[in-house]
Design an enzyme around this catalytic site. Structure first.
Site, PDB file in Angstrom:
ATOM      1  N   PRO A   1       0.792  -1.225   0.000  1.00 13.96           N
ATOM      2  CA  PRO A   1       0.000   0.000   0.000  1.00 13.96           C
ATOM      3  C   PRO A   1       0.829   1.281   0.000  1.00 13.96           C
ATOM      4  CG  PRO A   1      -0.913  -1.559   1.548  1.00 13.96           C
ATOM      5  CD  PRO A   1       0.369  -2.171   1.030  1.00 13.96           C
ATOM      6  N   ASN A   2       0.380   2.210  -0.805  1.00  7.08           N
ATOM      7  CA  ASN A   2       0.899   3.587  -0.900  1.00  7.08           C
ATOM      8  C   ASN A   2       2.218   3.689  -1.652  1.00  7.08           C
ATOM      9  OD1 ASN A   2      -1.245   4.868   0.578  1.00  7.08           O
ATOM     10  ND2 ASN A   2      -0.420   3.883   2.396  1.00  7.08           N
TER      11      ASN A   2
ATOM     12  N   ARG B   1       5.478  12.244  -3.121  1.00  5.49           N
ATOM     13  CA  ARG B   1       5.343  12.867  -1.790  1.00  5.49           C
ATOM     14  C   ARG B   1       6.425  12.337  -0.857  1.00  5.49           C
ATOM     15  NH1 ARG B   1      -1.076  11.611  -1.404  1.00  5.49           N
ATOM     16  NH2 ARG B   1      -1.340  12.094  -3.594  1.00  5.49           N
TER      17      ARG B   1
ATOM     18  N   TYR C   1      11.316   8.873   1.545  1.00  7.04           N
ATOM     19  CA  TYR C   1      11.330   7.751   0.599  1.00  7.04           C
ATOM     20  C   TYR C   1      12.128   8.026  -0.680  1.00  7.04           C
ATOM     21  CZ  TYR C   1       7.721   6.069   3.735  1.00  7.04           C
ATOM     22  OH  TYR C   1       7.047   5.648   4.851  1.00  7.04           O
TER      23      TYR C   1
ATOM     24  N   ASN D   1       8.271  -5.489  -0.622  1.00  8.30           N
ATOM     25  CA  ASN D   1       8.152  -4.379   0.317  1.00  8.30           C
ATOM     26  C   ASN D   1       6.669  -4.302   0.654  1.00  8.30           C
ATOM     27  OD1 ASN D   1       7.898  -2.050   1.753  1.00  8.30           O
ATOM     28  ND2 ASN D   1       9.169  -0.796   0.392  1.00  8.30           N
TER      29      ASN D   1
ATOM     30  N   ALA E   1       3.090  -0.706   4.931  1.00 11.99           N
ATOM     31  CA  ALA E   1       2.626  -0.765   6.322  1.00 11.99           C
ATOM     32  C   ALA E   1       2.075  -2.146   6.695  1.00 11.99           C
ATOM     33  CB  ALA E   1       1.578   0.312   6.561  1.00 11.99           C
TER      34      ALA E   1
ATOM     35  N   HIS F   1       3.823  -4.468   9.241  1.00 13.49           N
ATOM     36  CA  HIS F   1       3.697  -4.364  10.692  1.00 13.49           C
ATOM     37  C   HIS F   1       2.364  -4.869  11.217  1.00 13.49           C
ATOM     38  CE1 HIS F   1       7.044  -1.820   9.660  1.00 13.49           C
ATOM     39  NE2 HIS F   1       6.255  -0.942   9.072  1.00 13.49           N
TER      40      HIS F   1
ATOM     41  N   GLU G   1      12.882  -9.411   1.998  1.00  9.65           N
ATOM     42  CA  GLU G   1      12.076  -8.241   2.401  1.00  9.65           C
ATOM     43  C   GLU G   1      12.914  -6.987   2.239  1.00  9.65           C
ATOM     44  OE1 GLU G   1      11.078  -8.549   6.532  1.00  9.65           O
ATOM     45  OE2 GLU G   1      10.046  -6.608   6.612  1.00  9.65           O
TER      46      GLU G   1
ATOM     47  N   HIS H   1      12.881  -2.550   2.630  1.00 10.70           N
ATOM     48  CA  HIS H   1      12.241  -1.283   3.005  1.00 10.70           C
ATOM     49  C   HIS H   1      13.146  -0.139   2.581  1.00 10.70           C
ATOM     50  CE1 HIS H   1       9.111  -3.253   5.228  1.00 10.70           C
ATOM     51  NE2 HIS H   1      10.036  -4.060   5.710  1.00 10.70           N
TER      52      HIS H   1
ATOM     53  N   SER I   1      13.134   2.959   3.781  1.00  7.31           N
ATOM     54  CA  SER I   1      13.603   3.688   4.960  1.00  7.31           C
ATOM     55  C   SER I   1      14.170   2.710   5.985  1.00  7.31           C
ATOM     56  CB  SER I   1      12.440   4.474   5.581  1.00  7.31           C
ATOM     57  OG  SER I   1      11.416   3.587   6.023  1.00  7.31           O
TER      58      SER I   1
ATOM     59  N   ARG J   1      12.777   4.633  13.047  1.00  3.38           N
ATOM     60  CA  ARG J   1      11.498   5.355  12.993  1.00  3.38           C
ATOM     61  C   ARG J   1      10.627   4.978  14.206  1.00  3.38           C
ATOM     62  NH1 ARG J   1       9.158   5.051   7.062  1.00  3.38           N
ATOM     63  NH2 ARG J   1       7.867   6.739   7.938  1.00  3.38           N
TER      64      ARG J   1
HETATM   65  O1  CA2 Z   1      10.406   2.111   4.237  1.00  2.00           O
HETATM   66  C1  CA2 Z   1       9.603   1.419   3.604  1.00  2.00           C
HETATM   67  O2  CA2 Z   1       9.836   0.967   2.490  1.00  2.00           O
HETATM   68  C2  CA2 Z   1       8.223   1.149   4.202  1.00  2.00           C
HETATM   69  O3  CA2 Z   1       7.839  -0.174   3.849  1.00  2.00           O
HETATM   70  C3  CA2 Z   1       7.272   2.147   3.572  1.00  2.00           C
HETATM   71  C4  CA2 Z   1       5.868   2.080   4.157  1.00  2.00           C
HETATM   72  C5  CA2 Z   1       5.907   2.161   5.677  1.00  2.00           C
HETATM   73  O4  CA2 Z   1       4.607   2.002   6.206  1.00  2.00           O
HETATM   74  C6  CA2 Z   1       6.826   1.112   6.261  1.00  2.00           C
HETATM   75  O5  CA2 Z   1       6.854   1.261   7.668  1.00  2.00           O
HETATM   76  C7  CA2 Z   1       8.231   1.252   5.713  1.00  2.00           C
HETATM   77  C8  CA2 Z   1       5.017   3.230   3.630  1.00  2.00           C
HETATM   78  C9  CA2 Z   1       4.916   3.286   2.148  1.00  2.00           C
HETATM   79  C10 CA2 Z   1       4.352   4.621   1.794  1.00  2.00           C
HETATM   80  O6  CA2 Z   1       4.960   5.058   0.617  1.00  2.00           O
HETATM   81  C11 CA2 Z   1       4.847   6.364   0.313  1.00  2.00           C
HETATM   82  C12 CA2 Z   1       5.655   6.817  -0.690  1.00  2.00           C
HETATM   83  C13 CA2 Z   1       5.612   8.136  -1.059  1.00  2.00           C
HETATM   84  C14 CA2 Z   1       4.744   9.006  -0.423  1.00  2.00           C
HETATM   85  C15 CA2 Z   1       3.942   8.549   0.587  1.00  2.00           C
HETATM   86  C16 CA2 Z   1       3.980   7.219   0.950  1.00  2.00           C
END
Ligand code: CA2
Length: 147
Positions: free
Chosen positions: A13-14, A21, A26, A77, A80, A83, A101, A103, A105, A110
């Site tokens: 997701p996202n 953004r 990211y 990846n 969210a 978790h 896996e 990520h 970040s 965090r």
């Molecule tokens: O660091 C990562 O790759 C995460 O998997 C990214 C997830 C976050 O919930 C994990 O804790 C760590 C969030 C993905 C959201 O991606 C976005 C990218 C650009 C703008 C907004 C969100």
């Protein structure tokens, strides 16, 4: 059945928002950039890639189930869902394929709720905090595991 020469890339997701953004968290590469990097890296080891990104848990689970039939391993990846999702973990276990896996970040630097992953202990390797390059490292490690 012959040994599959395809890897499955799963983004949760996202991650479709990559590059649009929160570049400070990211980076500024897009999802298309990530998918192209994974394809290039896999091609160096003669693997093709099937890429899936979805904001819907069930779509990701279906893609993982389908990967069981024609993919050699999975780079994921889960966003969210990392978790929260026991269902995603169960799908990965059911697929019985090696998983790496990744990520973007460093989740360990965090919020505490990002420190636990339902995937890490069933993964061959985990790459965190290396940005988009982490996807290339993940593919290289998966290829190594596949021998
Ligand atoms: O660091 C990562 O790759 C995460 O998997 C990214 C997830 C976050 O919930 C994990 O804790 C760590 C969030 C993905 C959201 O991606 C976005 C990218 C650009 C703008 C907004 C969100």
């Amino acid at each position: 059945m012959s040994t599959p020469t395809r890897l499955l890339l799963v983004n949760g997701p996202n991650l479709n928002l990559l590059g649009t953004r929160e570049p400070e968290v990211y980076g500024d590469a897009t999802l298309a950039d990530v998918e192209a990097l994974v394809e290039r890296t896999a091609a160096e080891a003669s693997y093709e890639v099937r890429s899936v990104q979805s904001n819907h848990e069930g779509v990701l689970i279906d893609a993982i189930h389908a990967g069981r039939d024609d993919c050699a391993g999975i780079v994921i990846n889960p966003g969210a869902l990392t978790h929260t999702s026991i269902a995603l973990r169960d799908a990965l276990l059911a697929a019985r394929l090696p998983v790496v896996e990744v990520h973007l970040s460093n989740v360990h630097r965090r919020e505490p709720f990002r420190h636990h992953s339902y995937v890490s202990d069933i993964a061959e390797a985990v790459v965190v905090g290396a940005g988009v390059d982490g996807y290339a490292f993940a593919v290289q490690q998966l290829v190594r595991v596949l021998g």
